[in-house]
Design an enzyme around this catalytic site. Structure first.
Site, PDB file in Angstrom:
ATOM      1  N   HIS A  51      -8.750  11.807   1.235  1.00 18.75           N
ATOM      2  CA  HIS A  51      -9.209  12.247   2.665  1.00 18.75           C
ATOM      3  C   HIS A  51     -10.142  13.366   2.917  1.00 18.75           C
ATOM      4  CE1 HIS A  51      -5.485  10.159   3.422  1.00 18.75           C
ATOM      5  NE2 HIS A  51      -4.439  11.101   3.479  1.00 18.75           N
ATOM      6  N   CYS A  92       0.171  14.440   2.840  1.00 15.82           N
ATOM      7  CA  CYS A  92      -0.942  14.762   2.193  1.00 15.82           C
ATOM      8  C   CYS A  92      -2.333  15.418   2.968  1.00 15.82           C
ATOM      9  CB  CYS A  92      -1.695  13.267   1.727  1.00 15.82           C
ATOM     10  SG  CYS A  92      -1.447  12.171   2.978  1.00 15.82           S
TER      11      CYS A  92
HETATM   12  C1  2RA Z   1      -1.257   8.829   5.411  1.00 17.64           C
HETATM   13  N1  2RA Z   1      -0.214  11.012   5.208  1.00 17.64           N
HETATM   14  O1  2RA Z   1      -2.163   9.125   4.898  1.00 17.64           O
HETATM   15  C2  2RA Z   1       0.119   9.412   5.101  1.00 17.64           C
HETATM   16  C3  2RA Z   1       0.537   9.162   3.850  1.00 17.64           C
HETATM   17  N2  2RA Z   1       1.661   9.767   3.310  1.00 17.64           N
HETATM   18  O2  2RA Z   1      -1.101   7.724   6.143  1.00 17.64           O
END
Ligand code: 2RA
Length: 339
Positions: free
Chosen positions: A247, A134
């Site tokens: 994110h 991600c």
């Molecule tokens: C996280 N990228 O955010 C990882 C999830 N796949 O922990």
């Protein structure tokens, strides 16, 4: 007439988002199979006004399945991915199991669609396609359009990663802990071995001998594979922050060719799947809350890097929904390219 599809890990946060995205985009499936662990098998799930019974994932689950969307962890993908491929199924795998396998395309449809050009549904031939991590997807959705113009020489990424990246249970724990702390109680720490509410900490992925955690090395390695550029310098620091499902990433870029900030903003305004939120006057820039449940990645704080000579450096700030574009949407856009 469309493909028969299966969702593996349907009860997880990404599994559920697969269903939302399939519905939102009117994906033309002819049949749908919901697969999960024995624990969830037998439960019913309503989707698009139909009642489905969740089936246990077994070696026989992929007979007649054209496309399987996997998001049930690396060990499930490692075990059942190849079984599905042998059945002639095309697997789009959201786990990290096969991302760095040289025979497996690692694809962001807006960035490197050519990586999967040889894969099509209906040929009877199975294949495995990997969904990038991600934080990689969210970063490269914004940076690649700039890279195509001025060629990134070095990229420094600091991530602020949401709870959703650690699964639905982590999201629930963040809510529970926040409530407990506000009530003056001891926070319940089952998922992470430390308080998460009103706190932040280095990403929970294992730390390797070089001092980087696995999340940071994913950004380094996946960027090089997706750009097909083994020389680009990438470093990253990944942090888990008390945000639910989107994110945020601060990105510093050094280019081979000059790229001024106005040109960069214009490029980003025309980039697919990207929206520019860059209002200095009112200090309004991308936030995780505003991109949550949305398809587009938001980018702002576009500015010339004053620590570099001329127009060879830029700083930007990117936010993207981890469950949607960071996982489920990207995987289903890959599936759409197979049709
Ligand atoms: C996280 N990228 O955010 C990882 C999830 N796949 O922990």
């Amino acid at each position: 007439t469309g493909p028969s599809i299966a969702v593996v890990g349907v009860t997880g946060a990404v599994g559920q988002e697969f269903l939302s995205v399939l519905s939102d985009r009117n994906f033309p499936y002819r049949s749908l199979k919901l697969l999960a662990s024995k624990r969830s098998a037998g439960k019913s799930m309503k989707f698009e006004n139909l009642d489905y019974t969740i089936e246990e994932l077994t070696e026989d689950s992929f007979e007649g399945v054209d496309i399987a969307l996997f998001s049930a962890g690396g060990s499930i993908s490692k075990k059942f991915g190849p079984i599905a491929v042998n059945e002639g199924t095309i697997v789009v795998d959201n786990s990290s199991a096969f991302r760095m396998d040289e025979n497996v395309p690692l694809v962001i449809p807006e960035v490197n669609p050519e990586a999967m050009k040889h894969v099509k549904v209906g040929t009877g031939k199975g294949a495995l396609i990997a969904n990038p991590n991600c934080s990689t997807i969210i970063c490269l959705m914004a940076v690649t359009p700039l890279h195509r113009r001025a060629k990134v020489k070095r990229m420094v990424v600091s991530t602020y990663q949401a709870a959703s990246g650690a699964g639905a249970a982590a999201m629930e724990e963040l809510v529970q802990q926040t409530r407990e702390v506000l009530e003056g109680k001891e926070p319940t720490c089952n998922i992470f071995n430390q308080q998460y509410a009103f706190n932040l900490f280095s990403h929970n992925a294992p730390v390797q001998p070089n001092g980087y955690n696995e999340e940071e090395m994913k950004l380094v390695k996946e960027t090089r594979k997706i750009w097909n550029d083994m020389d680009v310098k990438v470093t990253a620091t990944c942090i888990r922050v008390p945000v639910m499902r989107a994110h945020a990433e601060s990105v510093n870029l050094q280019f081979e060719k000059p790229l001024d900030e106005d040109t960069a903003r214009d490029i980003l305004r025309n980039a697919p799947g990207v929206v520019v939120v860059d209002d200095r006057a009112s200090n309004r820039f991308p936030t995780p809350l505003e991109v949550s449940n949305k398809d587009d990645v938001a980018v702002g704080r576009v500015r010339r890097d004053v620590s570099q000579d001329g127009d060879y450096g830029l700083d930007i700030f990117v936010c993207g929904d981890q469950i949607r574009k960071g996982a489920a949407l990207n995987a289903i856009q890959i599936a759409e390219m197979l049709l």
